[in-house]
Design a protein around this motif. Structure first.
Motif, short mmCIF file in Angstrom:
data_model
loop_
_atom_site.label_atom_id
_atom_site.label_comp_id
_atom_site.label_asym_id
_atom_site.label_seq_id
_atom_site.Cartn_x
_atom_site.Cartn_y
_atom_site.Cartn_z
N TRP A 126 57.37 -6.54 -33.60
CA TRP A 126 56.45 -5.80 -34.69
C TRP A 126 54.70 -5.62 -34.81
O TRP A 126 53.91 -7.45 -34.82
N ALA A 127 54.33 -4.69 -35.16
CA ALA A 127 52.71 -5.43 -35.54
C ALA A 127 51.74 -4.18 -36.27
O ALA A 127 52.29 -2.84 -35.55
N VAL A 128 51.30 -3.97 -37.40
CA VAL A 128 50.63 -2.75 -37.42
C VAL A 128 49.16 -3.38 -38.17
O VAL A 128 48.83 -4.28 -38.08
N ARG A 129 48.56 -2.62 -37.67
CA ARG A 129 46.91 -2.70 -37.71
C ARG A 129 46.21 -1.46 -38.50
O ARG A 129 46.14 -0.65 -38.82
N LEU A 149 52.68 -13.36 -39.14
CA LEU A 149 51.16 -13.50 -38.36
C LEU A 149 50.02 -12.55 -38.95
O LEU A 149 50.00 -11.13 -38.96
N LEU A 150 48.80 -13.48 -39.45
CA LEU A 150 47.65 -12.48 -39.90
C LEU A 150 46.90 -12.34 -38.70
O LEU A 150 45.84 -13.51 -38.82
N ALA A 151 45.29 -11.41 -38.20
CA ALA A 151 44.86 -11.73 -37.85
C ALA A 151 43.94 -10.74 -38.12
O ALA A 151 43.49 -9.51 -38.47
N VAL A 152 42.42 -11.57 -39.55
CA VAL A 152 41.48 -11.02 -40.15
C VAL A 152 40.77 -10.62 -38.96
O VAL A 152 40.13 -11.44 -38.03
N GLY A 194 39.09 -4.86 -41.22
CA GLY A 194 39.75 -5.09 -40.19
C GLY A 194 40.90 -6.00 -39.84
O GLY A 194 40.65 -6.46 -39.99
N PHE A 195 42.91 -5.59 -40.14
CA PHE A 195 43.00 -7.00 -39.66
C PHE A 195 44.57 -6.41 -39.66
O PHE A 195 44.90 -5.28 -39.31
N THR A 196 45.26 -7.55 -38.23
CA THR A 196 46.58 -6.66 -38.30
C THR A 196 47.88 -7.66 -38.90
O THR A 196 47.22 -8.89 -38.73
N LEU A 197 48.71 -7.30 -39.41
CA LEU A 197 49.47 -8.20 -39.10
C LEU A 197 50.74 -7.91 -38.52
O LEU A 197 50.97 -6.48 -37.74
#
Length: 298
Positions: free
Chosen positions: A28-31, A49-52, A73-76
């Motif tokens: 899964w992923a949420v942006r 995973l956290l991508a800022v 903006g970031f993605t979990l």
């Protein structure tokens, strides 16, 4: 002795709002698009995973606390790639129950509490200017206890939860900033407080804001030569000592003018100016409007 971190949080009067439980299972992923205000993520269970934007992706696990002072903006996501669900935090209100991503059934691989800090007073830009782009705290037993209490308050919604959450929000901020100050952070207030010598000067500045400080006075407090203190302070805090003191004085002045409704002359005296006219010139130059006009504005 005045404590700068306590003063900053007291001045802002934070309350945690727009919060939701976020969970994921499988791939899964949420942006989330840029929000612009201070946001946080507390991992309650599992990991993800956290991508800022502008930062290297990091793994975050149960007990971790992440503060994003400007929330870019970031993605979990799960650790395996997946097409993201897109959410605009400015359009999607908080407090609407758990948001599940990935597989809808079964125990989640990750549960977190995500939301934004809102402040009853002061411009959060004032806080942001002294914080790193991202604060990530892990392995703090005290912070883990606060994290657990925040999660319980949101899930149980008992009488008094709103008050409890406002207090917990302040404690979370202080504990997170304490932990960040003890580590390696970019230039700013936290890095300055992590320096034993500079911390002495910062505490004295906050304790005696009305004193006619000079760089030499502050250097003596820090037991450093004038030039060594100036260079060290500017490098660690990111601004020169007198510039930092001016910024803090003006933040205090704004609160006294708008929320305490004090006369300009009294505010000037409280923040270290010998006359109302000198204060008014400095305030107008810094804030962009006169003290009396600022006091009347919304």
């Amino acid at each position: 002795m005045s404590d700068p971190l306590t003063e900053v949080v007291r001045l802002l009067q934070p309350r945690a709002v727009l919060a939701n439980i976020i969970s994921g299972k499988g791939n899964w992923a949420v942006r989330y698009s840029e929000y612009g205000h201070p946001g946080f993520c507390i991992v309650l269970e599992g990991s993800c995973l956290l991508a800022v934007d502008g930062q290297e992706p990091i793994a975050i696990s149960a007990g971790d606390f992440v503060l994003l002072p400007t929330t870019p903006g970031f993605t979990l996501s799960s650790f395996a790639p997946a097409p993201p669900v897109f959410i605009d935090p400015k359009l999607v209100p908080g407090g609407q129950g758990e948001r599940r991503h990935g597989e809808p059934n079964g125990e989640p691989d990750m549960r977190s509490l995500g939301g934004a800090f809102m402040f009853d007073r002061a411009d959060p830009g004032f806080l942001v200017s002294w914080l790193p782009r991202m604060v990530h705290v892990q392995g703090s037993a005290r912070l883990a206890q606060l994290v657990q209490m925040v999660g319980e308050e949101y899930e149980d919604q008992k009488p008094g939860s709103e008050y409890m959450l406002s207090r917990l929000a302040g404690m979370l901020l202080i504990e997170a900033m304490r932990s960040a100050a003890a580590g390696s952070t970019p230039p700013g207030l936290l890095r300055g407080l992590g320096d034993e010598r500079l911390a002495l000067a910062l505490k004295q500045m906050h304790a005696h804001i009305d004193r006619a400080w000079t760089v030499g006075d502050l250097a003596a407090v820090a037991a450093l030569s004038r030039s060594a203190f100036y260079d060290r302070f500017t490098r660690m805090v990111g601004v020169a000592p007198m510039e930092y003191l001016l910024g803090w004085r003006m933040e205090i002045a704004k609160q006294l003018l708008r929320h305490e409704a004090l006369p300009v002359a009294e505010v000037a005296e409280r923040v270290g100016y010998g006359s109302a006219s000198t204060f008014s010139v400095a305030f107008s130059r810094r804030v962009g409007q006169s003290p009396s006009r600022y006091a009347r504005s919304d």
